[in-house]
Design a protein around this motif. Structure first.
Motif, short mmCIF file in Angstrom:
data_model
loop_
_atom_site.label_atom_id
_atom_site.label_comp_id
_atom_site.label_asym_id
_atom_site.label_seq_id
_atom_site.Cartn_x
_atom_site.Cartn_y
_atom_site.Cartn_z
N ALA A 6 -53.28 -16.72 54.37
CA ALA A 6 -52.53 -16.96 53.14
C ALA A 6 -51.39 -15.95 53.02
O ALA A 6 -51.47 -14.84 53.54
CB ALA A 6 -53.47 -16.84 51.94
N SER A 7 -50.34 -16.34 52.33
CA SER A 7 -49.20 -15.45 52.13
C SER A 7 -49.62 -14.20 51.38
O SER A 7 -50.42 -14.24 50.46
CB SER A 7 -48.10 -16.17 51.35
N ARG A 8 -49.04 -13.06 51.79
CA ARG A 8 -49.33 -11.81 51.11
C ARG A 8 -48.37 -11.55 49.96
O ARG A 8 -48.52 -10.59 49.22
CB ARG A 8 -49.26 -10.64 52.11
N VAL A 9 -47.34 -12.39 49.81
CA VAL A 9 -46.40 -12.26 48.70
C VAL A 9 -46.77 -13.29 47.65
O VAL A 9 -46.86 -14.48 47.94
CB VAL A 9 -44.94 -12.46 49.17
N GLY A 182 -61.71 -28.15 45.93
CA GLY A 182 -61.49 -28.62 44.56
C GLY A 182 -60.05 -28.62 44.12
O GLY A 182 -59.75 -28.91 42.95
N GLY A 183 -59.13 -28.24 45.03
CA GLY A 183 -57.71 -28.34 44.72
C GLY A 183 -57.00 -27.04 44.42
O GLY A 183 -55.82 -27.05 44.05
N VAL A 184 -57.67 -25.89 44.57
CA VAL A 184 -57.01 -24.60 44.32
C VAL A 184 -56.38 -24.13 45.63
O VAL A 184 -57.08 -23.95 46.63
CB VAL A 184 -58.01 -23.54 43.81
N PRO A 185 -55.07 -23.90 45.68
CA PRO A 185 -54.43 -23.44 46.92
C PRO A 185 -54.92 -22.05 47.33
O PRO A 185 -55.24 -21.21 46.47
CB PRO A 185 -52.94 -23.40 46.57
N LEU A 186 -54.97 -21.81 48.64
CA LEU A 186 -55.34 -20.48 49.13
C LEU A 186 -54.47 -19.40 48.51
O LEU A 186 -54.94 -18.28 48.26
CB LEU A 186 -55.19 -20.42 50.65
N GLU A 187 -53.20 -19.74 48.26
CA GLU A 187 -52.24 -18.77 47.74
C GLU A 187 -52.55 -18.36 46.31
O GLU A 187 -51.85 -17.51 45.75
CB GLU A 187 -50.82 -19.33 47.83
N ARG A 188 -53.57 -18.91 45.71
CA ARG A 188 -53.96 -18.50 44.37
C ARG A 188 -55.40 -17.96 44.33
O ARG A 188 -55.99 -17.86 43.25
CB ARG A 188 -53.78 -19.66 43.38
N LEU A 189 -55.92 -17.57 45.48
CA LEU A 189 -57.28 -17.03 45.54
C LEU A 189 -57.28 -15.56 45.92
O LEU A 189 -56.46 -15.10 46.72
CB LEU A 189 -58.12 -17.81 46.56
N ILE A 190 -58.21 -14.83 45.34
CA ILE A 190 -58.44 -13.41 45.59
C ILE A 190 -59.95 -13.25 45.76
O ILE A 190 -60.72 -13.97 45.11
CB ILE A 190 -57.95 -12.56 44.40
#
Length: 298
Positions: A6-9, A182-190
């Motif tokens: 996933a993007s780090r920015v 469930g539809g949450v992008p990797l770029e919004r996970l921590i």
């Protein structure tokens, strides 16, 4: 699942973070009368809002608002949790650009908090509420996936692990998979390994010692170590005397790849984080004039 790239920015709320070069400080704001740390000092609405804005002024990148303690205690209804949390979120959002997260395991609370201005949901239950993923997927909010076991606020069995790090990683990967499905992008996970959550002191020390293994999952990794019992038991310090131990634990986690730290003592934590960033070459010194005067270069 395989390692994640996933993007780090990230754009979170009104701020952008480059987690290759930045460690975010998350300040803890408890709107509860029975917090293990502040014993209700910020339970009053005006005090909670003032504490959040002061934390932002002291350098916190975001503030984490909680209306229910993690551990056992009196029942807090969903309606009461909403009444505690939402006015704080609304007041902070109106007064500051600081990132607002809400510490909740209830999807209904998360939904209201996001509508009020929160841009992160810090779910310390590991998706106990089956609607949580749906709520996050329908929004622009980031989601913190934390390792913990069992029903929130209920009596837990004595924690036993074969290899605590391996088992926590498997849990986090599973929750990442559920969120993405469930539809949450990797770029919004921590991800957060959950120090002390259903773990004893030896387990939490092992998480800290091997923190880089959680970072290898490939998502920004949060370390919530501030004032926890594993620190108190490691150095024999009661609550209120754990700042130095908390800073040491947070620093080790940063060196091993943590990019968000959740802390109570904001000013000291910000100083420790910025110094650690400078040592690691992630940021330049604010000033670099020591021994650079021409008269000294002889």
């Amino acid at each position: 699942m395989t390692d994640i790239a996933a993007s780090r920015v990230r754009r979170i709320g009104k701020r952008t973070f480059d987690f290759e070069r930045t460690v975010a400080v998350m300040a803890v704001i408890n709107r509860t009368p029975d917090s293990f740390y502040d014993k209700g000092a910020t339970f009053a609405l005006d005090r909670a809002v003032a504490a959040a804005l002061t934390a932002a002024d002291d350098g916190a990148d975001w503030v984490d608002i909680g209306g229910v303690p993690f551990g056992r205690g009196p029942v807090v209804t969903v309606e009461e949790e909403i009444a505690r949390v939402i006015p704080v979120v609304e007041a902070i959002a109106a007064a500051s650009t600081v990132v607002i997260s809400v510490d909740t395991n209830v999807a209904a609370v998360a939904e209201r908090a996001i509508a009020a201005g929160a841009s992160v949901i810090n779910d310390t239950s590991g998706l106990w509420d089956p609607r949580m993923v749906e709520v996050i997927a329908a929004s622009d909010a980031n989601l913190v996936l934390t390792h913990s076991v069992g029903q929130p606020r209920a009596e837990k069995p004595r924690p036993e692990y074969g290899d605590v790090v391996v088992e926590v990683i498997a849990f986090l990967r599973d929750r990442v998979g559920r969120a993405v499905a469930g539809g949450v992008p990797l770029e919004r996970l921590i991800v957060d390994p959950g120090h002390d959550l259903n773990k004893n002191t030896v387990h939490s020390l092992e998480l800290t010692r091997r923190f880089e293994e959680f970072v290898a999952i490939g998502l920004p990794t949060l370390a919530a170590v501030s004032n926890k019992d594993f620190i108190g038991e490691s150095i024999d310090r009661e609550q209120g005397q754990r700042l130095a131990g908390s800073l040491a634990a947070a620093t080790v986690c940063i060196v091993k790849g943590a990019r968000i730290i959740r802390m109570h003592d904001v000013r000291a934590s910000v100083d420790a984080v910025r110094m650690t960033e400078a040592i690691l070459g992630m940021r330049q010194p604010v000033h670099a004039i020591h021994n650079t005067h021409p008269e000294l270069n002889v």
